[in-house]
Every structure is written in C-alpha cells, then in structure tokens.
Enzyme design. Structure first.
Site, PDB file in Angstrom:
ATOM      1  N   SER A 288      -5.671   4.474   5.286  1.00 15.19           N
ATOM      2  CA  SER A 288      -5.094   3.743   5.497  1.00 15.19           C
ATOM      3  C   SER A 288      -5.093   3.412   7.229  1.00 15.19           C
ATOM      4  O   SER A 288      -5.629   4.164   8.410  1.00 15.19           O
ATOM      5  CB  SER A 288      -4.263   4.513   5.681  1.00 15.19           C
ATOM      6  OG  SER A 288      -3.205   3.954   6.564  1.00 15.19           O
TER       7      SER A 288
ATOM      8  N   ASP B 164       0.739  -1.070   0.072  1.00 11.79           N
ATOM      9  CA  ASP B 164      -0.126  -0.035  -0.011  1.00 11.79           C
ATOM     10  C   ASP B 164       0.702   1.361  -0.077  1.00 11.79           C
ATOM     11  O   ASP B 164       0.299   2.234  -0.101  1.00 11.79           O
ATOM     12  CB  ASP B 164      -1.019   0.068   1.429  1.00 11.79           C
ATOM     13  CG  ASP B 164      -1.886  -0.923   0.848  1.00 11.79           C
ATOM     14  OD1 ASP B 164      -1.421  -1.810   0.125  1.00 11.79           O
ATOM     15  OD2 ASP B 164      -2.917  -0.770   1.650  1.00 11.79           O
TER      16      ASP B 164
ATOM     17  N   CYS C 179       5.823  -0.940   7.842  1.00 15.13           N
ATOM     18  CA  CYS C 179       5.177   0.289   8.505  1.00 15.13           C
ATOM     19  C   CYS C 179       5.553  -0.060   9.851  1.00 15.13           C
ATOM     20  O   CYS C 179       4.552  -0.973  10.367  1.00 15.13           O
ATOM     21  CB  CYS C 179       3.998   1.245   8.134  1.00 15.13           C
ATOM     22  SG  CYS C 179       4.216   0.891   6.389  1.00 15.13           S
TER      23      CYS C 179
END
Length: 577
Positions: free
Chosen positions: A479, A88, A201
């Site tokens: 997100s 993403d 992340c």
C-alpha cells in the site's frame, strides 16, 4: 462551438446520430429528453467510478453533474456512465484484495467498451480510489480521444488526541492492539474519527500519488486534484474540466498528444519528490503501454533516483493532501522541479497550453514546511527507489521516504512464507526474529492471483515497533500507506519461477536502497539447481471466473502487469473509425 452547429463529419458519434438509417438510434435519445440540437452536438462521455463502497467514490456523482454543466456550456452533449471500483481500504487484509489490481484492467476495459459501443467523441473521467485513477487514464490513452481526467479529492484528516490522523493510523493501531499497547476502547475511539468525510485516503498513498500524476502528466487541469472532496470549489474545477474537453475536441488534441515519453518522465518526477506510492512504478508503465511507449519499471526508477525528495507528506512525513493543497498544491511542486531543471516544459496539457505556459501562470512558492525548496530537499534522491540483483532480475521497488541512509541497507536471513496470511499469522504470534528478512511469495499478478498489497502485515509490524528491525520482500505489492523497509514488485514472480520462488529459510538476503541492490548470497549454480528442482507454481483456489482470466493474461510487474498487447500492436485508432 455554437449550440447545434457542430461538424460531426469526422466524429465517432456520427455513427449513431446522422442520417435516415439512424432514426431508431435517435428515438432512444429523444426518449431520454434530448432534442435535435442536443443530438447534433458532440457526445461527451462523463465516466465516474461512483459507488457506495467507500468514501473515496461517494462524491463523484455530484462532481459529475458539474462536469456536465461545463460540457453543456461549451455546446456539447454529456452522456454520464459509471464503472466499477474496488477500494483497497475495504479490500485490504483478506481475499478481496485479489480483486484490486485486476479492477484497474476492468475499469479501463469497461470504459473503452462503453465509449466504443455508444460512439462518444471525447471523455471526462472522474475517479477517487487507487486503481480507478490509472484505470481511467489508461482507457483515455487506449482510446486516444480528447480526454480530461479529474480526481474526486482527498478525505479530510481526522483528529485524535489533538493530532491529525488517517486510516494508516488505524491500521497501525491494530498492530499496537495485537501487541497489547492499546485497549479495545482506544482502538474503537480512533476508528470512529479517523475518516471524517468523503474522499480518498489523505496521505501520499496510491490515490493521491496518482492524482498528482494526473496533473503532472497533463491529463488533468493544474490544481484540480488538490481540494479535498467536500470542498465546493471542486465543482468549479469539474465545470472547467467539462469546458476543457470541448476545447480539446475542437482543436483535435488527443490523449496521446498529451501522454508522451516526456510527460511520463514529468509524472515520475512528481512521484519521487512527494515520496509517493510504489504502486506508481506499476501504473506509469501501464499507462505508457497504452500509448505504445517503452517506459518500464527501470525507466521509472532511474528518474526516481535522480529526483530530490522535498515534499513532506505521510506516510514517511508529516502532512496530508489538504495541507499540500493549502500551500499551493502540485503546481508549486512542479515550479520547484522546474527550478531544478527537472521538468519538460514543452509537454501539452488538457488546458491547451504547455506545462511551461501553465507554470508561468502560477504565483505560489514553496512554503518551506510542506513543500521544501528543491534546492534544499529533505533528501537528495527520490522517496522511491528501484532495486535489481540476482534476487530480482526484473527489478523491485521500495519506498524510502522518511528513512535515514543507515536504515536503507539491510542484510539478514530469510524467513519464507508462502502467502500473506501465513506471514500475518506469524507476525501476530511474534513468530519471527529481529534482523530477519520476511519473504512473502506467491502474491504476484499471476501467482496470487491479483498482486495483493501487504498493508495488514506491514502495519502490524509497525504497530509492534518492529518496522525498522526487520525487512520484508514480496512479489506482491505494498500500500502507499506502508512504512518500513518493505520491497515489492520482485520480479520475476514466484509463479514464473523467479528467484524469490527458490528461496529457503536462512538464505542471506541483502537489500541496499543506496546502491539499488536486491540479492541473495547464493551461487548461480545453486540457484540453477533449485530451479531444476522447482515443482511449479503454487496452486490457487481460483480455477474459473475473472481472477482466473486475469491470471492467464497478466504480464510481469516490470512492464506494468498489463493484460493486452498495447498500442504497438493496434491496427486502428478508435477516433478515426
């Protein structure tokens, strides 16, 4: 199991390894260096989402080799294969984001097809980024094989001006840059240091949220998700995962023995108490669907509502995955949930022990800084909230972690955008007003197609200092890194003539995360009139190919945006063919 002594009478790999008729098949295995003993043992699929698309996936290949050592040590024959990932962070903010959610189904489908085609007896699946985690778990539950999941690990935090930073800071810095608050040089300096290693992340975005889910739901060894990707200790967990799957195979403990209604509730608890990604509201129903369990967005949100938020992680809080790992990780969080009476302890896990038995072995306690005691939480209800009303009859979802109660109620006039690009351009040009509710529609699973995330737009709003001065609703997604009052998964989507597709500029919208309301100040008769005059779904440029196929098949977000009938309609179990 003793090397070469496995009983394959009831294992899928007998179809490709046993008897004179399978001599051609065995010749292929000899060509790859296997011997008679290897061929006589159970075949274990070691599936990874390794690629060079992003740091999330880059270490999976190394960890897979350690899994294979574990399988071999426990007298299995590992067979490594890879599937796709759409990351993403790279796909964000352009047409590529349409591929993201669709990739979840492609991952599940390709793992299923590889396992079926080659008759593997069990699976260890490694994944690193966003949709690859639920996609891999969905395949395990769909196949109902003995299965162990392993996360590839998080990225290390970057350092900038004496502070830890993540890619979220870079997205928000873009917004500040557009507002003239930082220079080209400052932005360039941040982007070079924000992501200093392999790994996904670091905040409690979708990857780390679903990594926590993998432990809480029982498909991953406890604490295996915690260590950052560069840590060599991950290899020990990888080897242990390879050994664990062999134990499950011997005991015939399958994925659906682990993924139950109770374990899904445990998984939803971990999302809520850590302020996890709203995307979990999409992925948990999809995993449940593979097991034939009714567990939709409303079920997830009921649990979110009843769960205290007590783990202080980005984006709503201060800390990243590495910090959580260093104070005990998911097992300590689960212990706090147990103290609050919020965990089903009798759920089976991939260790072969129940969740309660596993937690009895955990010595760590809440540190009071990253993990608060559940009895003294950051807020009394979960960091993620479900909404419903005449604007969202099939529900919607919002992350409120880090928001005060007075920030969780918003009423304002709609400013309607037909797609994310239009909204982003308006935000860049300051073409909106304080107090408005920005509406981004035609971004649902089918209408998008692909249900894109809106991080570029929300990060730009935050960077302009307007994150708390406007609200945003969409039939698309957000997100896990999104901050601000941002409501996603509004259903039915605009392409299905949901109320979000009937809104006009100036309609007054109310969002109340305390009472769970998402409504528009319009009479039923007015909504009915607008529905009669609806011109049909907005035409997209995707008239063929994978995204066209996805748009034809995909269902609504409330049930997980799934593309097939699920376990309720199946007429066989792969392991028993």
């Amino acid at each position: 199991m003793l090397k070469g002594k496995a009983d394959k009478t009831n294992l899928p790999s007998r179809h490709v390894t046993q008897g004179p008729a399978r001599a051609p098949h065995r010749s292929y295995y000899y060509a790859m260096g296997l011997d008679e003993e290897d061929i006589a043992q159970p075949f274990i699929g070691v599936a990874t989402c390794w690629n060079e698309a992003a740091p999330c996936n880059i270490s999976l290949n190394r960890q897979a080799q350690a899994v294979k050592l574990g399988v071999k040590a426990a007298s299995g024959t590992p067979r490594e294969f890879t599937t796709i990932t759409v990351t993403d962070g790279i796909a964000m903010g352009h047409e590529g984001m349409r591929s993201s959610l669709a990739s979840r189904e492609a991952i599940a489908d390709t793992v299923e097809l590889t396992m079926r085609g080659h008759c593997y007896d069990a699976i260890v699946g490694l994944a690193g980024c966003d949709k690859s985690l639920p996609g891999m778990m969905m395949a395990m539950v769909r196949l109902n094989t003995p299965s162990v999941f392993m996360y590839g690990g998080s990225i290390m935090p970057g350092r900038f001006n004496g502070k830890d930073v993540t890619v979220q800071d870079v997205f928000e810095a873009v917004g500040r840059h557009q507002a003239g608050a930082n220079s080209d040089e400052e932005l360039r300096a941040l982007e070079k240091v924000a992501c200093p290693s392999a790994g996904a992340c670091g905040g409690q975005f979708t990857a780390n949220t679903m990594a926590c889910v993998s432990e809480a739901i029982g498909l991953a060894l406890l604490n295996s998700a915690g260590a950052p990707a560069p840590y060599e200790s991950r290899d020990q967990y990888a080897q242990a995962s390879g050994e664990a799957v062999m134990n499950l195979l011997e005991k015939n403990i399958r994925a659906r023995d682990i993924v139950t209604r109770k374990s899904l509730e445990n998984a939803a608890r971990i999302v809520a108490c850590t302020g996890g990604s709203t995307n979990a509201g999409l992925h948990l129903p999809a995993i449940a669907h593979e097991a034939g369990i009714d567990f939709d967005l409303f079920d997830v949100c009921d649990i979110f509502h009843d769960t205290p938020y007590f783990v202080d992680l980005k984006p709503g809080g201060q800390f990243v995955a590495k910090d959580l790992y260093e104070v005990g990780g998911v097992p300590v969080v689960m212990k706090e949930l147990r103290k609050a009476g919020l965990i089903h302890e009798d759920c089976m896990t991939v260790s072969g022990r129940t969740m309660g038995e596993e937690l009895d072995r955990i010595e760590g306690e809440a540190d009071g800084k990253v993990i608060y005691p559940a009895a003294n939480p950051i807020t009394k209800t979960g960091g993620v909230v479900g909404l419903k009303g005449n604007l969202a009859p099939e529900g919607a979802i919002v992350k409120v972690a880090g928001m005060s109660e007075d920030e969780q109620v918003f009423t304002g006039p709609a400013r309607v955008f037909e797609c994310e690009e239009d909204a982003f351009e308006a935000v860049k040009a300051r073409g909106y007003k304080e107090g408005e509710v920005l509406v981004i529609r035609n971004e649902g699973p089918s209408g998008g197609p692909g249900m894109r995330e809106m991080l570029a737009t929300t990060a730009a709003l935050s960077g302009q200092g307007m994150g708390k001065k406007v609200a945003l609703i969409t039939d698309g997604r957000f997100s896990g890194a999104t901050r601000g009052f941002c409501v996603g998964h509004v259903g039915p989507e605009a392409a299905h003539c949901g109320p979000i597709g009937l809104l006009q500029d100036g309609d007054v919208i109310t969002i109340n995360a305390i009472t769970g309301e998402l409504s528009v100040d319009l009479a039923d008769e007015e909504l009915a009139t607008r529905k009669e005059n609806w011109k049909g779904p907005r035409e997209t440029i995707y008239a063929s190919g994978a995204l066209w196929k996805y748009a034809q098949l995909v269902g609504g977000a409330r049930l997980g945006a799934v593309t097939h009938p699920g376990a309720k309609d199946e007429k066989h179990i792969y392991m028993d063919l």
